[in-house]
Design an enzyme around this catalytic site. Structure first.
Site, PDB file in Angstrom:
ATOM      1  N   GLU A   9      -3.932   9.213   7.537  1.00 46.83           N
ATOM      2  CA  GLU A   9      -5.302   8.782   7.228  1.00 46.83           C
ATOM      3  C   GLU A   9      -6.252   8.824   8.426  1.00 46.83           C
ATOM      4  OE1 GLU A   9      -4.804   5.017   5.190  1.00 46.83           O
ATOM      5  OE2 GLU A   9      -3.484   5.907   3.702  1.00 46.83           O
ATOM      6  N   GLU A  56       2.185   9.863  -2.529  1.00 48.10           N
ATOM      7  CA  GLU A  56       2.050   8.442  -2.914  1.00 48.10           C
ATOM      8  C   GLU A  56       1.488   8.354  -4.334  1.00 48.10           C
ATOM      9  OE1 GLU A  56      -0.020   6.124   0.063  1.00 48.10           O
ATOM     10  OE2 GLU A  56       0.960   7.158   1.715  1.00 48.10           O
TER      11      GLU A  56
HETATM   12  O1  G3I Z   1       4.538  -9.139   5.028  1.00 45.54           O
HETATM   13  C1  G3I Z   1       3.632 -10.086   4.444  1.00 45.54           C
HETATM   14  C2  G3I Z   1       4.384 -11.275   3.993  1.00 45.54           C
HETATM   15  O2  G3I Z   1       4.956 -11.904   5.110  1.00 45.54           O
HETATM   16  C3  G3I Z   1       3.424 -12.209   3.250  1.00 45.54           C
HETATM   17  O3  G3I Z   1       4.137 -13.266   2.704  1.00 45.54           O
HETATM   18  C4  G3I Z   1       2.708 -11.466   2.111  1.00 45.54           C
HETATM   19  C5  G3I Z   1       1.677 -12.325   1.432  1.00 45.54           C
HETATM   20  O4  G3I Z   1       0.773 -11.555   0.693  1.00 45.54           O
HETATM   21  O5  G3I Z   1       2.058 -10.369   2.663  1.00 45.54           O
HETATM   22  C6  G3I Z   1       2.958  -9.441   3.266  1.00 45.54           C
HETATM   23  O6  G3I Z   1       2.316  -8.322   3.734  1.00 45.54           O
HETATM   24  C7  G3I Z   1       1.817  -7.440   2.754  1.00 45.54           C
HETATM   25  C8  G3I Z   1       2.563  -6.132   2.862  1.00 45.54           C
HETATM   26  O7  G3I Z   1       1.986  -5.169   2.013  1.00 45.54           O
HETATM   27  C9  G3I Z   1       4.037  -6.249   2.511  1.00 45.54           C
HETATM   28  O8  G3I Z   1       4.181  -6.648   1.193  1.00 45.54           O
HETATM   29  C10 G3I Z   1       0.343  -7.251   3.028  1.00 45.54           C
HETATM   30  O9  G3I Z   1      -0.356  -8.440   2.750  1.00 45.54           O
HETATM   31  C11 G3I Z   1      -0.206  -6.126   2.177  1.00 45.54           C
HETATM   32  O10 G3I Z   1      -1.531  -5.834   2.589  1.00 45.54           O
HETATM   33  C12 G3I Z   1       0.649  -4.893   2.364  1.00 45.54           C
HETATM   34  O11 G3I Z   1       0.137  -3.901   1.529  1.00 45.54           O
HETATM   35  C13 G3I Z   1       0.607  -2.596   1.759  1.00 45.54           C
HETATM   36  C14 G3I Z   1      -0.551  -1.710   2.169  1.00 45.54           C
HETATM   37  O12 G3I Z   1      -0.099  -0.378   2.308  1.00 45.54           O
HETATM   38  C15 G3I Z   1      -1.158  -2.195   3.479  1.00 45.54           C
HETATM   39  O13 G3I Z   1      -1.859  -1.252   4.133  1.00 45.54           O
HETATM   40  C16 G3I Z   1       1.222  -2.082   0.461  1.00 45.54           C
HETATM   41  O14 G3I Z   1       2.409  -2.819   0.178  1.00 45.54           O
HETATM   42  C17 G3I Z   1       1.560  -0.611   0.586  1.00 45.54           C
HETATM   43  O15 G3I Z   1       1.909  -0.098  -0.673  1.00 45.54           O
HETATM   44  C18 G3I Z   1       0.342   0.164   1.093  1.00 45.54           C
HETATM   45  O16 G3I Z   1       0.713   1.510   1.259  1.00 45.54           O
HETATM   46  C19 G3I Z   1      -0.328   2.401   1.694  1.00 45.54           C
HETATM   47  C20 G3I Z   1       0.335   3.490   2.507  1.00 45.54           C
HETATM   48  O17 G3I Z   1       1.091   2.927   3.551  1.00 45.54           O
HETATM   49  C21 G3I Z   1      -0.703   4.462   3.054  1.00 45.54           C
HETATM   50  N1  G3I Z   1      -1.539   4.987   1.997  1.00 45.54           N
HETATM   51  C22 G3I Z   1      -2.157   4.005   1.122  1.00 45.54           C
HETATM   52  C23 G3I Z   1      -1.084   3.079   0.537  1.00 45.54           C
HETATM   53  C24 G3I Z   1      -1.682   2.117  -0.420  1.00 45.54           C
HETATM   54  O18 G3I Z   1      -2.559   1.260   0.269  1.00 45.54           O
END
Ligand code: G3I
Length: 371
Positions: free
Chosen positions: A160, A265
């Protein structure tokens, strides 16, 4: 979608796919019946795993992963904030388990991702000197890509790096290092993981302006003799609005540069949203209108989802000589990041399997395309 309805409305499917349509998710785990088997001679079929899944904490998911997919991407555990939470302090506890799961099950393992402006550890955001950032980048790539060399088969080296208009994103990397950080990252990854495929990965790069940006990156790398093997079109699209023509033109344009194309994805949003893409900083407020199907997706929409998936896979098959992998972003609807983005706490339905890990109509359509 109630399977009985599928049988009534799709007699054709029913006849040709009788054995398959009738079976439960469990029977779908029979060897040789999965998507990975159907598309074996075309491209890899991948999925993104969360940490419960690769730690075997979810038996239903585990069965589906092994039966349907031959490639895995970690949804989060190889991102910088997790593997290097503080300068020089690495934590591979989860990523090691992810990689072990892939090795044990003989899956094509993808590393996601080495250099990305998002999910960075706070210390990187605070770096202000060129030398320090350069040092972070080279150490991070050497340590992380080097650790799994031979096991991880392909890395999203840079993720990205583009704005929607195709210009370079003003990330901490661009600000301090200029656009050469991209070339440096690929060269360093090639040294750390010599026999590993190297990828550029982004969302919306099927769209013409952003596609031009991706083409510029590929050309920049090739001009600098930095190896790039493939480009990943993420594929976060919306039901009823899939940009088929842009996707096809992009597949053709990227392949013409001598790189493979991957859909990395894939998911199809079914809920309301007023923008496209996957910029995680964009958010919307929850409300009943924004979460219209908390119990069940209407059959009409389930049908639309299935038709879009089918049309997409027909397009991918048409260009199978250019495409090396199609990866879904999650195993089943309940696992999808789209339940929490861009609105927190919605009930979304973007994948091939429902919250009980049962196949949806979209799954059967993909299974039957080639029959
Ligand atoms: O790890 C914490 C955890 O400790 C906490 O309890 C929880 C509470 O909400 O949050 C957890 O972190 C989250 C993490 O995913 C793991 O579940 C974050 O808040 C959340 O923002 C994060 O989201 C991820 C996102 O990337 C962040 O950028 C998504 O799971 C993941 O599917 C998404 O993947 C991205 C690709 O890497 C790149 N392309 C876009 C795609 C979708 O956004």
């Amino acid at each position: 979608m109630n399977l009985k309805i599928v049988h009534i409305v799709f007699p054709f499917l029913w006849i040709i796919g009788a054995g398959v349509v009738n079976c439960s998710a469990q029977k779908l785990s029979v060897k040789g019946n999965g998507l990975k088997d159907i598309y074996k001679s075309d491209f890899l079929i991948g999925t993104a795993l969360n940490s419960d899944q690769f730690q075997g904490k979810n038996a239903l998911a585990d069965r589906l992963i092994k039966a349907q997919f031959n490639s895995i991407t970690p949804e989060n555990v190889l991102k910088a904030e997790i593997v290097q939470p503080a300068w020089g302090r690495f934590d591979f506890s989860l990523s090691d388990r992810f990689v072990d799961y892939g090795v044990r099950n003989k899956l094509f393992i993808i590393g996601h991702t080495l250099i990305w402006h998002s999910q960075l550890p706070p210390f990187v955001e605070a770096i202000t000197s060129k030398d320090s950032l350069r040092q972070f980048m080279s150490q991070h790539i050497a340590k992380v890509a080097g650790r799994y060399t031979g096991k991880i088969k392909g890395w999203d080296v840079v993720n990205e790096a583009l704005n929607e208009d195709g210009t370079y994103r003003n990330s901490v990397f661009l600000k301090l290092l200029g656009k050469d950080y991209i070339t440096d990252a690929f060269k360093q990854a090639a040294v750390a993981a010599p026999h590993t495929e190297l990828y550029y990965n982004d969302y919306n790069i099927e769209q013409p302006r952003k596609r031009e940006g991706a083409i510029a990156i590929i050309k920049q790398l090739q001009a600098a003799d930095a190896r790039i093997d493939a480009v990943g079109i993420q594929g976060h699209w919306h039901v009823g609005k899939v940009p088929y023509r842009d996707i096809e033109e992009s597949i053709v344009a990227f392949a013409a540069l001598g790189v493979k194309v991957m859909i990395t994805e894939l998911d199809l949003e079914v809920l309301p949203r007023n923008f496209s893409g996957a910029d995680v900083s964009q958010r919307m407020v929850n409300s009943p209108e924004m979460n219209p199907f908390p119990k069940k997706l209407p059959d009409s929409l389930q049908r639309k989802l299935a038709i879009d998936y089918e049309q997409l896979f027909n397009l991918f098959l048409k260009h199978k000589d250019k495409i090396s992998r199609v990866t879904f972003w999650g195993v089943a609807d309940g696992d999808s990041w789209l339940n929490d983005w861009p609105v927190k706490g919605r009930t979304n339905y973007p994948l091939l399997f429902d919250r009980n890990y049962k196949p949806k109509e979209a799954f059967y359509r993909l299974l039957n395309i080639k029959r």
